[in-house]
Design a protein around this motif. Structure first.
Motif, PDB file in Angstrom:
ATOM      1  N   ILE A  39      -9.562   6.395   5.104  1.00 53.69           N
ATOM      2  CA  ILE A  39      -8.936   7.099   3.979  1.00 53.69           C
ATOM      3  C   ILE A  39      -9.371   6.451   2.676  1.00 53.69           C
ATOM      4  O   ILE A  39      -9.233   5.240   2.490  1.00 53.69           O
ATOM      5  N   SER A  40      -9.895   7.284   1.769  1.00 49.88           N
ATOM      6  CA  SER A  40     -10.264   6.821   0.438  1.00 49.88           C
ATOM      7  C   SER A  40      -9.132   7.161  -0.528  1.00 49.88           C
ATOM      8  O   SER A  40      -8.779   8.328  -0.685  1.00 49.88           O
ATOM      9  N   VAL A  41      -8.568   6.133  -1.151  1.00 50.30           N
ATOM     10  CA  VAL A  41      -7.406   6.298  -2.027  1.00 50.30           C
ATOM     11  C   VAL A  41      -7.838   6.168  -3.485  1.00 50.30           C
ATOM     12  O   VAL A  41      -8.493   5.196  -3.863  1.00 50.30           O
ATOM     13  N   CYS A  53      -1.271   3.858  -6.941  1.00 49.60           N
ATOM     14  CA  CYS A  53      -2.479   3.795  -6.105  1.00 49.60           C
ATOM     15  C   CYS A  53      -2.437   2.580  -5.186  1.00 49.60           C
ATOM     16  O   CYS A  53      -2.737   2.681  -3.983  1.00 49.60           O
ATOM     17  N   GLU A  54      -2.033   1.440  -5.723  1.00 47.99           N
ATOM     18  CA  GLU A  54      -1.960   0.223  -4.902  1.00 47.99           C
ATOM     19  C   GLU A  54      -0.851   0.324  -3.856  1.00 47.99           C
ATOM     20  O   GLU A  54      -0.972  -0.242  -2.760  1.00 47.99           O
ATOM     21  N   ILE A  55       0.205   1.050  -4.152  1.00 46.54           N
ATOM     22  CA  ILE A  55       1.236   1.319  -3.148  1.00 46.54           C
ATOM     23  C   ILE A  55       0.623   2.095  -1.985  1.00 46.54           C
ATOM     24  O   ILE A  55       0.844   1.776  -0.815  1.00 46.54           O
ATOM     25  N   SER A  56      -0.167   3.124  -2.310  1.00 45.92           N
ATOM     26  CA  SER A  56      -0.822   3.916  -1.256  1.00 45.92           C
ATOM     27  C   SER A  56      -1.758   3.053  -0.419  1.00 45.92           C
ATOM     28  O   SER A  56      -1.774   3.148   0.817  1.00 45.92           O
ATOM     29  N   VAL A  57      -2.553   2.233  -1.081  1.00 42.02           N
ATOM     30  CA  VAL A  57      -3.482   1.356  -0.364  1.00 42.02           C
ATOM     31  C   VAL A  57      -2.719   0.472   0.611  1.00 42.02           C
ATOM     32  O   VAL A  57      -3.097   0.324   1.790  1.00 42.02           O
ATOM     33  N   ALA A  58      -1.616  -0.104   0.152  1.00 45.37           N
ATOM     34  CA  ALA A  58      -0.858  -1.044   0.981  1.00 45.37           C
ATOM     35  C   ALA A  58      -0.197  -0.360   2.172  1.00 45.37           C
ATOM     36  O   ALA A  58      -0.249  -0.858   3.299  1.00 45.37           O
ATOM     37  N   THR A  68     -10.316   2.680   1.722  1.00 46.14           N
ATOM     38  CA  THR A  68     -11.222   2.391   0.616  1.00 46.14           C
ATOM     39  C   THR A  68     -10.441   2.519  -0.678  1.00 46.14           C
ATOM     40  O   THR A  68      -9.828   3.557  -0.939  1.00 46.14           O
ATOM     41  N   ASN A  69     -10.428   1.466  -1.481  1.00 45.43           N
ATOM     42  CA  ASN A  69      -9.672   1.441  -2.724  1.00 45.43           C
ATOM     43  C   ASN A  69     -10.536   1.963  -3.872  1.00 45.43           C
ATOM     44  O   ASN A  69     -11.517   1.343  -4.252  1.00 45.43           O
ATOM     45  N   ASP A  87     -14.485  13.104  -2.495  1.00 49.07           N
ATOM     46  CA  ASP A  87     -14.850  11.718  -2.809  1.00 49.07           C
ATOM     47  C   ASP A  87     -13.668  10.784  -2.583  1.00 49.07           C
ATOM     48  O   ASP A  87     -13.847   9.603  -2.266  1.00 49.07           O
ATOM     49  N   ILE A  88     -12.458  11.291  -2.801  1.00 52.91           N
ATOM     50  CA  ILE A  88     -11.247  10.575  -2.401  1.00 52.91           C
ATOM     51  C   ILE A  88     -10.424  11.529  -1.536  1.00 52.91           C
ATOM     52  O   ILE A  88     -10.609  12.758  -1.575  1.00 52.91           O
TER      53      ILE A  88
END
Length: 311
Positions: A39-41, A53-58, A68-69, A87-88
């Motif tokens: 998953i590209s976030v 966005c960082e919440i989603s990554v975590a 992918t951040n 692309d995301i």
């Protein structure tokens, strides 16, 4: 968070009312439920979006996905284009932005649930984009000023700002470049409130610079986001949107339908996150970054951990 107590004290001391809307769940979607998913976030390039966005990554990483951040894409249009092109795979978008900017409707729907249901249905049919459960906080636009400016003009509403502008007092505005051209920005506000600001009244600045300049009085009135902790830090007062022009901006994880069909557990992973993101939490996290200087990724992980949303 490292300095969360100082941030809360700052907000409380300034008399800011924080609305706790929905409680959080005790856990995320469950470790391993997204094993095998790549998953590209993505996310836009301002503080709140960086934190979201960082919440989603975590949380997606915690659920076993290979993430992918791609946080900090420049601008709304570029971020949306990245989602539509693949692309995301996901980012947090605001319901008002989806309805007005992306789907092209001139008028907002003032009820949060109705706005969400309308944008969810239309964007899925037209663009194969899924809108997952939205968070209860509403980060809408506003105009604000410092105490000296408020005393100078003696106003408290956008209608009164429009009136003094029509009288020729010509107050100065500082806004982002995007706000000056968006339907839910200055052009739409001009139609609703019946006044236009001339080019020499408007200064375009970066988001963070607006708060500082408005607080210092270099800008008389500045465009702000209502969940931004810098409103309190710089002693700003928000003008009342007395004609309810600004749309509801409840954030929702946007996910490509193709990916969600393959991994429906994504919705389960995000559901407790959205429920826990009330106005108090988001304002506190924004202030931790902008006032206390924390890293958005650290702020996101600290909040998720404290809420029991990741292991």
């Amino acid at each position: 968070m490292k300095r969360i107590v100082s941030t809360v004290a700052l907000l409380a001391a300034a008399g800011m009312t924080l609305t706790a809307c929905s409680g959080g769940s005790s856990s995320g979607g469950g470790e391993g439920v997204l094993s095998g998913a790549s998953i590209s976030v993505g996310g836009k390039d301002f503080t709140e979006q960086l934190v979201l966005c960082e919440i989603s990554v975590a949380v997606l990483s915690d659920a076993g996905a290979d993430v992918t951040n791609r946080c900090s894409i420049q601008g709304t249009e570029a971020t949306r284009a990245a989602l539509l092109s693949g692309d995301i795979d996901t980012y947090w978008e605001y319901t008002g932005t989806g309805w007005i900017t992306h789907l092209g409707h001139p008028d907002a729907i003032q009820d949060s649930q109705e706005q969400f249901e309308a944008v969810k249905a239309e964007d899925l049919e037209a663009n194969q984009i899924e809108w997952l459960d939205y968070a209860p906080f509403n980060n809408t636009y506003a105009l604000a000023a410092n105490a000296d400016t408020m005393a100078k003009y003696g106003i408290s509403t956008l209608s009164e700002l429009a009136a003094i502008n029509e009288e020729g007092q010509a107050p100065g505005l500082c806004v982002e470049s995007e706000f000056s051209v968006r339907n839910d920005g200055l052009p739409g506000m001009a139609l609703t409130y019946g006044t236009e600001f001339s080019a020499d009244q408007i200064s375009e600045l970066a988001t963070g610079a607006i708060y500082q300049a408005t607080g210092d009085g270099d800008c008389e009135f500045g465009e702000v986001y209502t969940t931004d902790g810098r409103i309190v830090e710089f002693g700003l007062t928000v003008l009342e949107d007395d004609k309810n022009f600004f749309p509801k901006y409840n954030p929702s994880p946007n996910v490509r339908e193709e990916l969600l069909t393959e991994y429906p557990a994504i919705a389960d992973v995000f559901a407790p996150i959205s429920a826990a993101l009330d106005e108090e939490s988001m304002t506190m996290m924004n202030a931790a970054v902008d006032v206390d200087g924390e890293d958005p990724a650290d702020v996101a992980v600290d909040w998720l951990t404290e809420k029991g949303l990741i292991g």
